[in-house]
Scaffold this motif. Structure first.
Motif, short mmCIF file in Angstrom:
data_model
loop_
_atom_site.label_atom_id
_atom_site.label_comp_id
_atom_site.label_asym_id
_atom_site.label_seq_id
_atom_site.Cartn_x
_atom_site.Cartn_y
_atom_site.Cartn_z
N GLY A 1 0.81 -1.21 0.00
CA GLY A 1 0.00 0.00 0.00
C GLY A 1 0.84 1.26 0.00
O GLY A 1 0.56 2.21 -0.74
N ALA A 2 1.92 1.26 0.80
CA ALA A 2 2.80 2.42 0.85
C ALA A 2 3.50 2.64 -0.49
O ALA A 2 3.68 3.77 -0.95
CB ALA A 2 3.84 2.25 1.96
N ALA A 3 3.88 1.52 -1.15
CA ALA A 3 4.55 1.64 -2.45
C ALA A 3 3.60 2.20 -3.50
O ALA A 3 3.98 3.07 -4.31
CB ALA A 3 5.06 0.26 -2.88
N LEU A 4 2.34 1.73 -3.50
CA LEU A 4 1.36 2.27 -4.46
C LEU A 4 1.09 3.74 -4.19
O LEU A 4 0.96 4.54 -5.13
CB LEU A 4 0.06 1.47 -4.36
N LEU A 5 0.99 4.11 -2.92
CA LEU A 5 0.77 5.51 -2.57
C LEU A 5 1.94 6.37 -3.03
O LEU A 5 1.73 7.44 -3.63
CB LEU A 5 0.57 5.63 -1.06
N ALA A 6 3.16 5.91 -2.78
CA ALA A 6 4.34 6.67 -3.20
C ALA A 6 4.41 6.79 -4.71
O ALA A 6 4.74 7.85 -5.25
CB ALA A 6 5.61 6.00 -2.66
N TYR A 7 4.08 5.70 -5.41
CA TYR A 7 4.10 5.75 -6.87
C TYR A 7 3.06 6.74 -7.40
O TYR A 7 3.34 7.51 -8.32
CB TYR A 7 3.82 4.35 -7.43
#
Length: 237
Positions: free
Chosen positions: A85-91
């Protein structure tokens, strides 16, 4: 079924229905001859592909969930979900927003309506990587451990909402006739320019949902573990 499930599914379906690629094809079809039957065939292709994929995922992931048992609530699994989730948010936040313009589709090689059904199915499969709201909705229903008699109507309702915008555009086209042509052309241009940014918004929002779900499930498991009378919790004497 928990009360927050229905509002969450509704919000995800509405977000998913604003798929720029699907809307771009719908607007393109409305600018061509025989718009109504071709658009209806295109929407039918979307519905068959999306609903079929949803049913397959519910059955497949449901069997996997039953096999894994409580492993999905293990701290390692929750940490992996939170990281995703954090990776998708950062992307969604930091990825470049100035990618190439979305391209309009080519007409099917054969003008039969079956070609437009295949076009709808093709667009759905090609854009499946951006169907993160759908994956989140599947995950929510799996987390509720619903039986087919309960999740199947929810899946039908989700898909009905998903295909509603192209049908609304068709109704507007039928109502306004040629007066809608210029407006639809402007909308097509905006969708071509903004497709990348809209996709990044979807990535970011689904990232927030995954991260929030992982955190809430982790906190809930900690509360259950520390509740009186729970083995290993503070109530054990």
């Amino acid at each position: 079924m928990e009360a927050p499930l229905l509002p969450a599914l509704l919000a995800l379906a509405l977000l998913d229905s604003l798929n720029p690629s699907a809307l771009l094809v719908a607007l393109w079809l409305l600018s061509r001859p025989q718009a109504a039957p071709r658009l209806l065939a295109y929407v039918a292709g979307i519905l068959v592909a999306y609903l079929g994929l949803g049913i397959a995922m519910m059955l497949g992931f449901g069997a996997l969930r039953d096999a894994l048992g409580d492993a999905l609530d293990h701290p390692v699994a929750l940490a992996a979900q939170a990281l995703l989730g954090a990776a998708l948010l950062a992307y969604g936040i930091f990825a470049p927003k100035t990618a190439h313009r979305a391209q309009e589709p080519h007409a099917p090689a054969r003008a039969h309506l079956a070609g437009y059904v295949v076009l709808g199915m093709t667009v759905t499969v090609v854009e499946l990587a951006t169907a993160l709201p759908y994956f989140a909705a599947i995950a929510l229903m799996l987390a509720e451990a619903l039986g087919p008699q309960r999740w199947l109507p929810l899946l039908f309702a989700y898909n009905a909402i998903f295909v509603a915008p192209p049908l609304a555009l068709l109704a507007l086209h039928a109502l306004l006739g040629s007066r809608a042509d210029q407006r639809f052309a402007r909308w097509r241009q905006r969708l071509q320019r903004g497709a990348r940014e809209a996709a990044l918004w979807i990535f970011a929002l689904v990232g927030v949902a995954l991260l929030g779900d992982a955190v809430s499930r982790h906190l809930g498991s900690n509360e259950r573990a520390s509740a009186p009378g729970v083995e290993g919790g503070s109530g054990r004497r």
